[in-house]
Motif scaffolding. Structure first.
Motif, PDB file in Angstrom:
ATOM      1  N   ASN A 250      -6.993  -0.431  -6.256  1.00 17.51           N
ATOM      2  CA  ASN A 250      -6.518  -1.677  -5.636  1.00 17.51           C
ATOM      3  C   ASN A 250      -5.183  -1.595  -4.906  1.00 17.51           C
ATOM      4  O   ASN A 250      -4.876  -2.481  -4.104  1.00 17.51           O
ATOM      5  CB  ASN A 250      -6.420  -2.773  -6.709  1.00 17.51           C
ATOM      6  CG  ASN A 250      -7.771  -3.151  -7.277  1.00 17.51           C
ATOM      7  OD1 ASN A 250      -8.645  -3.587  -6.551  1.00 17.51           O
ATOM      8  ND2 ASN A 250      -7.940  -2.976  -8.583  1.00 17.51           N
ATOM      9  N   ASP A 251      -4.358  -0.572  -5.168  1.00 20.64           N
ATOM     10  CA  ASP A 251      -3.023  -0.539  -4.582  1.00 20.64           C
ATOM     11  C   ASP A 251      -2.923   0.484  -3.458  1.00 20.64           C
ATOM     12  O   ASP A 251      -3.789   1.350  -3.310  1.00 20.64           O
ATOM     13  CB  ASP A 251      -1.977  -0.226  -5.660  1.00 20.64           C
ATOM     14  CG  ASP A 251      -1.871  -1.346  -6.689  1.00 20.64           C
ATOM     15  OD1 ASP A 251      -2.339  -2.461  -6.399  1.00 20.64           O
ATOM     16  OD2 ASP A 251      -1.342  -1.084  -7.785  1.00 20.64           O
ATOM     17  N   ASN A 252      -1.845   0.383  -2.681  1.00 27.19           N
ATOM     18  CA  ASN A 252      -1.658   1.354  -1.603  1.00 27.19           C
ATOM     19  C   ASN A 252      -1.023   2.635  -2.145  1.00 27.19           C
ATOM     20  O   ASN A 252      -0.503   2.669  -3.256  1.00 27.19           O
ATOM     21  CB  ASN A 252      -0.831   0.751  -0.461  1.00 27.19           C
ATOM     22  CG  ASN A 252       0.543   0.299  -0.913  1.00 27.19           C
ATOM     23  OD1 ASN A 252       1.238   1.017  -1.621  1.00 27.19           O
ATOM     24  ND2 ASN A 252       0.946  -0.895  -0.474  1.00 27.19           N
ATOM     25  N   GLU A 253      -1.060   3.663  -1.323  1.00 28.98           N
ATOM     26  CA  GLU A 253      -0.627   5.011  -1.723  1.00 28.98           C
ATOM     27  C   GLU A 253       0.773   5.059  -2.337  1.00 28.98           C
ATOM     28  O   GLU A 253       0.945   5.580  -3.443  1.00 28.98           O
ATOM     29  CB  GLU A 253      -0.715   5.936  -0.506  1.00 28.98           C
ATOM     30  CG  GLU A 253       0.050   7.238  -0.611  1.00 28.98           C
ATOM     31  CD  GLU A 253      -0.697   8.300  -1.411  1.00 28.98           C
ATOM     32  OE1 GLU A 253      -0.055   9.248  -1.878  1.00 28.98           O
ATOM     33  OE2 GLU A 253      -1.916   8.150  -1.563  1.00 28.98           O
ATOM     34  N   PRO A 254       1.811   4.518  -1.685  1.00 28.87           N
ATOM     35  CA  PRO A 254       3.159   4.620  -2.269  1.00 28.87           C
ATOM     36  C   PRO A 254       3.261   3.939  -3.629  1.00 28.87           C
ATOM     37  O   PRO A 254       3.927   4.446  -4.542  1.00 28.87           O
ATOM     38  CB  PRO A 254       4.051   3.947  -1.224  1.00 28.87           C
ATOM     39  CG  PRO A 254       3.276   4.019   0.047  1.00 28.87           C
ATOM     40  CD  PRO A 254       1.843   3.887  -0.353  1.00 28.87           C
TER      41      PRO A 254
END
Length: 275
Positions: A250-254
């Motif tokens: 669900n979250d972005n890479e960073p």
């Protein structure tokens, strides 16, 4: 008549008030008035009110109901409230024990323990207006249990409630720990640290998130800790793996990498037994 015994941790500031104590009815009424999900069945007297007089927040605990028959056979019902990601974050040193409705048992607060679970919240020491809503009534506000069969009550000669282990917010783990929860938490934290470091190293070496998923997948299966007389769920590592997978999805890479990097650092929260 069945004999009912209680073993608390009063020497560590966590006593029980039992149905035989004069203040028990008032304590019970107070918890009932503050707990909307209240279903307890305390009328049979098999309950106790845990009072946190330690001056510290309780991060997690476990308790045991023991049922002994006239011929000496003993059956065990194991309960633990180690079930929230906020507890996992405290054990990992990412946050402290927050003062909210029920993620942890605050100093001075109390909980009703019955054969079916643990009930209550921190509004007996924290006003609803000032409480942080994060965490709600899970974690240290509730308990989940193991075996229980009311149909067999007639055969029991003795029943005992034991407060088995309590983890305080300074890392102290008190109690006999017949469930082996202390060792389970310690081992899970060590494996969690190794796994997070493995994930961070894998990503920095160019591994895909699919490869990271394969690292986490075996840990995401609910495992069992084998202790004498009872098999108990081992949830800390299970929670870490499942929350990590949820972040990957669900979250972005960073954000995902930063989450694993946090867990890859040695924890400042050191669990320990009394000297």
């Amino acid at each position: 008549m069945v004999s009912i015994g209680y073993r608390d941790l009063a020497e560590f500031g966590v006593p029980f008030a039992t149905p035989k104590d004069a203040d028990f009815p008032a304590l019970l009424r107070d918890i009932e008035g503050r707990w909307q999900m209240f279903e307890h069945g305390a009328a049979d007297g098999r309950s106790a009110v845990l009072i946190n007089n330690s001056g510290k927040s309780i991060v997690a605990l476990a308790y045991i109901w023991r049922y002994k028959t006239a011929n000496g056979e003993t059956r065990i019902s194991y309960h633990s409230n180690l079930s929230s990601s906020m507890q996992m974050d405290v054990f990992s040193g990412r946050i402290g024990a927050v003062h909210d409705a029920g993620s942890f048992i605050m100093p001075g607060s109390k909980r009703l323990i019955t054969e079916d679970g643990m009930y209550g919240n921190n509004f007996d020491v924290l006003s609803a207006d000032s409480a942080h809503r994060r965490g709600g009534g899970v974690g240290a506000g509730m308990g989940r249990g193991g075996w229980r069969n009311r149909g067999e009550d007639a055969q029991y000669a003795q029943i005992e409630l034991q407060l088995d282990v309590v983890f305080f917010d300074d890392g102290l783990c008190a109690g006999p720990d017949d469930t082996g929860l202390f060792e389970s938490v310690r081992e899970d934290l060590e494996q969690q640290l190794r796994t997070a470091q493995q994930v961070v190293q894998a990503r920095r070496s160019g591994a895909s998130w699919g490869a990271v998923f394969e690292i986490l997948r075996p840990l995401a299966r609910r495992s069992i800790r084998h202790i004498p007389g009872r098999d108990c769920p081992a949830d800390l590592l299970f929670m870490f793996a499942n929350v990590g997978i949820d972040h990957i999805i669900n979250d972005n890479e960073p954000e995902v990498l930063a989450w694993f990097e946090d867990f890859a650092k040695p924890s400042s929260f050191h669990v320990r037994r009394p000297a």
